[in-house]
Write a protein that holds these residues in place. Structure first.
Motif, PDB file in Angstrom:
ATOM      1  N   ILE A 157     -24.188   5.127  33.138  1.00 57.33           N
ATOM      2  CA  ILE A 157     -25.380   4.704  32.395  1.00 57.33           C
ATOM      3  C   ILE A 157     -26.588   4.690  33.313  1.00 57.33           C
ATOM      4  O   ILE A 157     -27.663   5.186  32.955  1.00 57.33           O
ATOM      5  N   PHE A 158     -26.439   4.146  34.514  1.00 56.35           N
ATOM      6  CA  PHE A 158     -27.566   4.090  35.448  1.00 56.35           C
ATOM      7  C   PHE A 158     -28.062   5.498  35.775  1.00 56.35           C
ATOM      8  O   PHE A 158     -29.264   5.762  35.775  1.00 56.35           O
ATOM      9  N   ALA A 159     -27.145   6.418  36.035  1.00 55.35           N
ATOM     10  CA  ALA A 159     -27.539   7.782  36.403  1.00 55.35           C
ATOM     11  C   ALA A 159     -28.289   8.480  35.274  1.00 55.35           C
ATOM     12  O   ALA A 159     -29.300   9.149  35.511  1.00 55.35           O
ATOM     13  N   VAL A 160     -27.825   8.322  34.046  1.00 52.75           N
ATOM     14  CA  VAL A 160     -28.481   8.966  32.904  1.00 52.75           C
ATOM     15  C   VAL A 160     -29.862   8.360  32.668  1.00 52.75           C
ATOM     16  O   VAL A 160     -30.845   9.087  32.468  1.00 52.75           O
ATOM     17  N   VAL A 161     -29.956   7.045  32.695  1.00 48.84           N
ATOM     18  CA  VAL A 161     -31.252   6.391  32.477  1.00 48.84           C
ATOM     19  C   VAL A 161     -32.225   6.762  33.590  1.00 48.84           C
ATOM     20  O   VAL A 161     -33.384   7.089  33.330  1.00 48.84           O
ATOM     21  N   LYS A 162     -31.775   6.740  34.833  1.00 47.44           N
ATOM     22  CA  LYS A 162     -32.655   7.078  35.952  1.00 47.44           C
ATOM     23  C   LYS A 162     -33.149   8.518  35.853  1.00 47.44           C
ATOM     24  O   LYS A 162     -34.330   8.795  36.067  1.00 47.44           O
ATOM     25  N   ALA A 163     -32.270   9.443  35.503  1.00 44.66           N
ATOM     26  CA  ALA A 163     -32.676  10.843  35.358  1.00 44.66           C
ATOM     27  C   ALA A 163     -33.700  10.999  34.234  1.00 44.66           C
ATOM     28  O   ALA A 163     -34.697  11.721  34.392  1.00 44.66           O
ATOM     29  N   ALA A 164     -33.484  10.316  33.123  1.00 39.40           N
ATOM     30  CA  ALA A 164     -34.426  10.404  32.001  1.00 39.40           C
ATOM     31  C   ALA A 164     -35.783   9.819  32.377  1.00 39.40           C
ATOM     32  O   ALA A 164     -36.826  10.397  32.061  1.00 39.40           O
ATOM     33  N   VAL A 165     -35.782   8.694  33.071  1.00 41.39           N
ATOM     34  CA  VAL A 165     -37.032   8.053  33.469  1.00 41.39           C
ATOM     35  C   VAL A 165     -37.745   8.886  34.530  1.00 41.39           C
ATOM     36  O   VAL A 165     -38.970   9.092  34.457  1.00 41.39           O
ATOM     37  N   ASP A 166     -37.021   9.395  35.517  1.00 42.86           N
ATOM     38  CA  ASP A 166     -37.625  10.248  36.551  1.00 42.86           C
ATOM     39  C   ASP A 166     -38.241  11.498  35.942  1.00 42.86           C
ATOM     40  O   ASP A 166     -39.349  11.898  36.300  1.00 42.86           O
ATOM     41  N   ARG A 167     -37.512  12.123  35.038  1.00 46.54           N
ATOM     42  CA  ARG A 167     -38.017  13.342  34.412  1.00 46.54           C
ATOM     43  C   ARG A 167     -39.269  13.043  33.588  1.00 46.54           C
ATOM     44  O   ARG A 167     -40.247  13.791  33.628  1.00 46.54           O
ATOM     45  N   SER A 168     -39.247  11.944  32.841  1.00 47.28           N
ATOM     46  CA  SER A 168     -40.422  11.559  32.052  1.00 47.28           C
ATOM     47  C   SER A 168     -41.624  11.287  32.946  1.00 47.28           C
ATOM     48  O   SER A 168     -42.749  11.668  32.617  1.00 47.28           O
ATOM     49  N   GLY A 169     -41.389  10.646  34.083  1.00 48.51           N
ATOM     50  CA  GLY A 169     -42.471  10.385  35.033  1.00 48.51           C
ATOM     51  C   GLY A 169     -43.051  11.659  35.596  1.00 48.51           C
ATOM     52  O   GLY A 169     -44.274  11.798  35.734  1.00 48.51           O
ATOM     53  N   ALA A 170     -42.191  12.616  35.909  1.00 48.68           N
ATOM     54  CA  ALA A 170     -42.662  13.891  36.448  1.00 48.68           C
ATOM     55  C   ALA A 170     -43.490  14.645  35.414  1.00 48.68           C
ATOM     56  O   ALA A 170     -44.528  15.234  35.741  1.00 48.68           O
ATOM     57  N   VAL A 171     -43.049  14.611  34.175  1.00 46.31           N
ATOM     58  CA  VAL A 171     -43.810  15.267  33.100  1.00 46.31           C
ATOM     59  C   VAL A 171     -45.166  14.597  32.934  1.00 46.31           C
ATOM     60  O   VAL A 171     -46.197  15.269  32.776  1.00 46.31           O
ATOM     61  N   ALA A 172     -45.202  13.273  32.995  1.00 45.54           N
ATOM     62  CA  ALA A 172     -46.470  12.547  32.863  1.00 45.54           C
ATOM     63  C   ALA A 172     -47.415  12.887  34.011  1.00 45.54           C
ATOM     64  O   ALA A 172     -48.621  13.057  33.802  1.00 45.54           O
ATOM     65  N   VAL A 173     -46.892  12.998  35.229  1.00 46.93           N
ATOM     66  CA  VAL A 173     -47.723  13.351  36.377  1.00 46.93           C
ATOM     67  C   VAL A 173     -48.273  14.763  36.203  1.00 46.93           C
ATOM     68  O   VAL A 173     -49.451  15.018  36.482  1.00 46.93           O
ATOM     69  N   ARG A 174     -47.440  15.669  35.735  1.00 42.71           N
ATOM     70  CA  ARG A 174     -47.923  17.046  35.517  1.00 42.71           C
ATOM     71  C   ARG A 174     -49.050  17.063  34.485  1.00 42.71           C
ATOM     72  O   ARG A 174     -50.042  17.755  34.651  1.00 42.71           O
ATOM     73  N   ARG A 175     -48.876  16.295  33.422  1.00 40.27           N
ATOM     74  CA  ARG A 175     -49.935  16.245  32.389  1.00 40.27           C
ATOM     75  C   ARG A 175     -51.225  15.663  32.960  1.00 40.27           C
ATOM     76  O   ARG A 175     -52.307  16.111  32.615  1.00 40.27           O
ATOM     77  N   ALA A 176     -51.096  14.655  33.814  1.00 40.37           N
ATOM     78  CA  ALA A 176     -52.278  13.985  34.358  1.00 40.37           C
ATOM     79  C   ALA A 176     -52.956  14.791  35.474  1.00 40.37           C
ATOM     80  O   ALA A 176     -54.183  14.782  35.573  1.00 40.37           O
ATOM     81  N   THR A 177     -52.163  15.472  36.299  1.00 38.13           N
ATOM     82  CA  THR A 177     -52.731  16.144  37.474  1.00 38.13           C
ATOM     83  C   THR A 177     -52.688  17.664  37.391  1.00 38.13           C
ATOM     84  O   THR A 177     -53.385  18.343  38.160  1.00 38.13           O
ATOM     85  N   GLY A 178     -51.859  18.201  36.514  1.00 37.19           N
ATOM     86  CA  GLY A 178     -51.692  19.639  36.439  1.00 37.19           C
ATOM     87  C   GLY A 178     -50.664  20.184  37.411  1.00 37.19           C
ATOM     88  O   GLY A 178     -50.391  21.370  37.442  1.00 37.19           O
ATOM     89  N   ASN A 179     -50.088  19.308  38.238  1.00 30.43           N
ATOM     90  CA  ASN A 179     -49.085  19.719  39.231  1.00 30.43           C
ATOM     91  C   ASN A 179     -47.791  18.943  39.035  1.00 30.43           C
ATOM     92  O   ASN A 179     -47.810  17.759  38.734  1.00 30.43           O
ATOM     93  N   TRP A 180     -46.695  19.636  39.283  1.00 31.90           N
ATOM     94  CA  TRP A 180     -45.375  18.991  39.237  1.00 31.90           C
ATOM     95  C   TRP A 180     -45.175  18.217  40.545  1.00 31.90           C
ATOM     96  O   TRP A 180     -45.396  18.760  41.619  1.00 31.90           O
ATOM     97  N   PRO A 181     -44.749  16.955  40.470  1.00 31.21           N
ATOM     98  CA  PRO A 181     -44.534  16.204  41.714  1.00 31.21           C
ATOM     99  C   PRO A 181     -43.355  16.759  42.496  1.00 31.21           C
ATOM    100  O   PRO A 181     -42.375  17.221  41.913  1.00 31.21           O
ATOM    101  N   THR A 182     -43.458  16.708  43.798  1.00 33.16           N
ATOM    102  CA  THR A 182     -42.380  17.212  44.649  1.00 33.16           C
ATOM    103  C   THR A 182     -41.740  16.097  45.419  1.00 33.16           C
ATOM    104  O   THR A 182     -42.260  15.055  45.569  1.00 33.16           O
TER     105      THR A 182
END
Length: 90
Positions: free
Chosen positions: A65-90
């Motif tokens: 459960i922790f791994a799935v939730v963390k992956a979903a949250v990390d991916r959502s955060g990366a998508v949000a950063v891309r939308r805000a900055t135009g770049n994918w976080p590394t």
């Protein structure tokens, strides 16, 4: 934005998302364990009253459960950063 600046900008976001993921995963695990085992509290590894099977099943479920939730949250955060900055976080 350069890679170094992009990485630096994402660090605090990633930390906050990690904390949020842990909290959400904990709540999800409690509900799933309560439903699956019919017990309000998951066993601790040092709980003398619980058997190996129950202890290991709880640990495996919690980890999954922790791994799935963390992956979903990390991916959502990366998508949000891309939308805000135009770049994918590394």
């Amino acid at each position: 934005m350069g890679k170094g600046i992009n990485r630096l900008a994402y660090k605090p976001v990633g930390l906050l998302l990690g904390v949020a993921a842990g909290a959400v995963a904990g709540m999800v695990f409690k509900q799933v364990w309560k439903t699956a085992a019919g017990d309000d509290d998951a066993p601790n590894a040092t709980d003398e009253e619980r058997g190996w099977g129950e202890i290991l099943a709880a640990a495996a479920l919690q980890g999954a459960i922790f791994a799935v939730v963390k992956a979903a949250v990390d991916r959502s955060g990366a998508v949000a950063v891309r939308r805000a900055t135009g770049n994918w976080p590394t």
